[in-house]
Design a protein around this motif. Structure first.
Motif, PDB file in Angstrom:
ATOM      1  N   GLY A   8     -27.979  -1.561  24.884  1.00 21.74           N
ATOM      2  CA  GLY A   8     -28.084  -0.124  25.076  1.00 21.74           C
ATOM      3  C   GLY A   8     -28.192   0.334  26.509  1.00 21.74           C
ATOM      4  N   ARG A   9     -28.182  -0.597  27.445  1.00 19.11           N
ATOM      5  CA  ARG A   9     -28.223  -0.202  28.854  1.00 19.11           C
ATOM      6  C   ARG A   9     -26.854  -0.463  29.471  1.00 19.11           C
ATOM      7  NH1 ARG A   9     -32.097  -3.504  32.206  1.00 19.11           N
ATOM      8  NH2 ARG A   9     -30.310  -4.887  32.317  1.00 19.11           N
ATOM      9  N   ALA A  10     -26.307   0.530  30.121  1.00 18.87           N
ATOM     10  CA  ALA A  10     -25.038   0.375  30.818  1.00 18.87           C
ATOM     11  C   ALA A  10     -25.324   0.185  32.300  1.00 18.87           C
ATOM     12  CB  ALA A  10     -24.181   1.623  30.603  1.00 18.87           C
ATOM     13  N   GLN A  11     -24.596  -0.703  32.930  1.00 16.15           N
ATOM     14  CA  GLN A  11     -24.737  -0.864  34.375  1.00 16.15           C
ATOM     15  C   GLN A  11     -23.390  -1.222  34.975  1.00 16.15           C
ATOM     16  OE1 GLN A  11     -27.920  -3.822  33.974  1.00 16.15           O
ATOM     17  NE2 GLN A  11     -26.598  -5.238  35.090  1.00 16.15           N
ATOM     18  N   TRP A  12     -23.230  -0.922  36.268  1.00 17.77           N
ATOM     19  CA  TRP A  12     -21.962  -1.116  36.945  1.00 17.77           C
ATOM     20  C   TRP A  12     -22.236  -1.346  38.419  1.00 17.77           C
ATOM     21  CZ3 TRP A  12     -23.976   3.111  34.667  1.00 17.77           C
ATOM     22  CH2 TRP A  12     -24.348   4.161  35.490  1.00 17.77           C
ATOM     23  N   ALA A  50     -28.847   4.906  19.103  1.00 18.62           N
ATOM     24  CA  ALA A  50     -29.613   4.816  17.859  1.00 18.62           C
ATOM     25  C   ALA A  50     -29.397   6.066  16.996  1.00 18.62           C
ATOM     26  CB  ALA A  50     -31.092   4.623  18.167  1.00 18.62           C
ATOM     27  N   LYS A  51     -29.302   7.224  17.629  1.00 13.30           N
ATOM     28  CA  LYS A  51     -29.058   8.467  16.884  1.00 13.30           C
ATOM     29  C   LYS A  51     -27.681   8.477  16.245  1.00 13.30           C
ATOM     30  CE  LYS A  51     -32.050  11.502  19.569  1.00 13.30           C
ATOM     31  NZ  LYS A  51     -32.107  12.643  20.496  1.00 13.30           N
ATOM     32  N   GLY A  52     -26.718   7.835  16.886  1.00 13.62           N
ATOM     33  CA  GLY A  52     -25.350   7.821  16.389  1.00 13.62           C
ATOM     34  C   GLY A  52     -25.116   6.861  15.241  1.00 13.62           C
ATOM     35  N   GLY A  53     -26.020   5.903  15.075  1.00  9.50           N
ATOM     36  CA  GLY A  53     -25.905   4.962  13.969  1.00  9.50           C
ATOM     37  C   GLY A  53     -24.828   3.909  14.159  1.00  9.50           C
ATOM     38  N   ARG A  54     -24.463   3.317  13.069  1.00  7.68           N
ATOM     39  CA  ARG A  54     -23.539   2.192  13.076  1.00  7.68           C
ATOM     40  C   ARG A  54     -22.154   2.616  13.569  1.00  7.68           C
ATOM     41  NH1 ARG A  54     -22.693  -2.055   8.174  1.00  7.68           N
ATOM     42  NH2 ARG A  54     -21.444  -3.504   9.372  1.00  7.68           N
ATOM     43  N   ALA A  55     -21.689   1.984  14.630  1.00  3.55           N
ATOM     44  CA  ALA A  55     -20.395   2.301  15.226  1.00  3.55           C
ATOM     45  C   ALA A  55     -20.159   1.360  16.397  1.00  3.55           C
ATOM     46  CB  ALA A  55     -20.358   3.752  15.721  1.00  3.55           C
ATOM     47  N   SER A  56     -19.034   1.490  17.026  1.00  6.01           N
ATOM     48  CA  SER A  56     -18.727   0.748  18.240  1.00  6.01           C
ATOM     49  C   SER A  56     -18.845   1.722  19.413  1.00  6.01           C
ATOM     50  CB  SER A  56     -17.309   0.175  18.147  1.00  6.01           C
ATOM     51  OG  SER A  56     -17.036  -0.583  19.285  1.00  6.01           O
ATOM     52  N   MET A  78     -12.298   2.396  29.655  1.00  2.57           N
ATOM     53  CA  MET A  78     -13.161   1.745  28.673  1.00  2.57           C
ATOM     54  C   MET A  78     -12.587   0.359  28.421  1.00  2.57           C
ATOM     55  SD  MET A  78     -14.089   4.558  25.784  1.00  2.57           S
ATOM     56  CE  MET A  78     -12.442   5.195  25.591  1.00  2.57           C
ATOM     57  N   ARG A  79     -13.453  -0.607  28.279  1.00  2.00           N
ATOM     58  CA  ARG A  79     -13.011  -1.967  28.007  1.00  2.00           C
ATOM     59  C   ARG A  79     -13.837  -2.545  26.874  1.00  2.00           C
ATOM     60  NH1 ARG A  79     -13.253  -3.468  34.217  1.00  2.00           N
ATOM     61  NH2 ARG A  79     -11.516  -2.179  34.889  1.00  2.00           N
ATOM     62  N   ALA A  80     -13.236  -3.479  26.157  1.00  2.00           N
ATOM     63  CA  ALA A  80     -13.927  -4.126  25.033  1.00  2.00           C
ATOM     64  C   ALA A  80     -15.211  -4.800  25.497  1.00  2.00           C
ATOM     65  CB  ALA A  80     -13.016  -5.120  24.355  1.00  2.00           C
ATOM     66  N   SER A  81     -15.235  -5.275  26.731  1.00  2.00           N
ATOM     67  CA  SER A  81     -16.410  -5.999  27.228  1.00  2.00           C
ATOM     68  C   SER A  81     -17.623  -5.096  27.436  1.00  2.00           C
ATOM     69  CB  SER A  81     -16.084  -6.708  28.537  1.00  2.00           C
ATOM     70  OG  SER A  81     -15.754  -5.757  29.525  1.00  2.00           O
ATOM     71  N   VAL A  82     -17.452  -3.785  27.344  1.00  2.00           N
ATOM     72  CA  VAL A  82     -18.582  -2.877  27.561  1.00  2.00           C
ATOM     73  C   VAL A  82     -19.006  -2.178  26.279  1.00  2.00           C
ATOM     74  CG1 VAL A  82     -18.027  -2.517  29.972  1.00  2.00           C
ATOM     75  CG2 VAL A  82     -17.122  -0.938  28.268  1.00  2.00           C
ATOM     76  N   LYS A  83     -18.599  -2.716  25.147  1.00  2.00           N
ATOM     77  CA  LYS A  83     -18.944  -2.071  23.874  1.00  2.00           C
ATOM     78  C   LYS A  83     -20.325  -2.482  23.382  1.00  2.00           C
ATOM     79  CE  LYS A  83     -14.452  -0.928  22.129  1.00  2.00           C
ATOM     80  NZ  LYS A  83     -13.532  -1.004  21.026  1.00  2.00           N
ATOM     81  N   PHE A  84     -20.992  -1.550  22.743  1.00  2.00           N
ATOM     82  CA  PHE A  84     -22.254  -1.790  22.064  1.00  2.00           C
ATOM     83  C   PHE A  84     -21.935  -1.788  20.585  1.00  2.00           C
ATOM     84  CE2 PHE A  84     -22.963   0.941  25.725  1.00  2.00           C
ATOM     85  CZ  PHE A  84     -23.952   0.255  26.426  1.00  2.00           C
ATOM     86  N   ASN A  85     -22.341  -2.777  19.852  1.00  2.00           N
ATOM     87  CA  ASN A  85     -22.076  -2.801  18.410  1.00  2.00           C
ATOM     88  C   ASN A  85     -23.395  -2.711  17.658  1.00  2.00           C
ATOM     89  OD1 ASN A  85     -19.149  -3.162  18.262  1.00  2.00           O
ATOM     90  ND2 ASN A  85     -19.602  -4.998  19.428  1.00  2.00           N
ATOM     91  N   ILE A  86     -23.582  -1.637  16.957  1.00  2.00           N
ATOM     92  CA  ILE A  86     -24.792  -1.415  16.165  1.00  2.00           C
ATOM     93  C   ILE A  86     -24.520  -1.849  14.741  1.00  2.00           C
ATOM     94  CG2 ILE A  86     -26.463   0.314  15.390  1.00  2.00           C
ATOM     95  CD1 ILE A  86     -26.390  -0.149  18.447  1.00  2.00           C
ATOM     96  N   GLN A  87     -25.324  -2.731  14.227  1.00  2.00           N
ATOM     97  CA  GLN A  87     -25.134  -3.247  12.871  1.00  2.00           C
ATOM     98  C   GLN A  87     -25.955  -2.471  11.867  1.00  2.00           C
ATOM     99  OE1 GLN A  87     -22.786  -5.488  12.366  1.00  2.00           O
ATOM    100  NE2 GLN A  87     -22.432  -5.536  14.552  1.00  2.00           N
TER     101      GLN A  87
END
Length: 87
Positions: A8-12, A50-56, A78-87
């Motif tokens: 859940g933390r993005a950094q660059w 967390a508010k958005g729920g299950r998604a990529s 956007m790149r696949a390597s920066v995705k958050f996957n909520i189960q």
């Protein structure tokens, strides 16, 4: 601009002469929530995810110039390597 994500933390990487950054979160490829203005090279997106729920989730970053000597960058890709996957 290289970017990554951890729980859940993005950094660059910093951009020379940037005075700040605009971060946009995406949920399943569509903009989600308001763009966030930050001065650091990281942001905690966990609450919004967390508010958005299950998604990529992914994010983009735009480096902001000072408006005098330096302009604002284009939005990063956007790149696949920066995705958050909520189960």
């Amino acid at each position: 601009m290289r970017s990554s994500s951890v729980e859940g933390r993005a950094q660059w990487g910093s951009v020379q002469n940037a005075v700040g950054y605009t971060v946009q979160l995406y949920r399943d490829g569509k903009a989600y929530g308001d763009a966030q203005e930050v001065t650091r090279t990281r942001i905690d997106l966990e609450t919004l995810i967390a508010k958005g729920g299950r998604a990529s989730y992914s994010f983009t970053v735009t480096a902001k110039g000072d408006g005098k000597n330096y302009g604002t960058s284009d939005e990063s890709r956007m790149r696949a390597s920066v995705k958050f996957n909520i189960q």
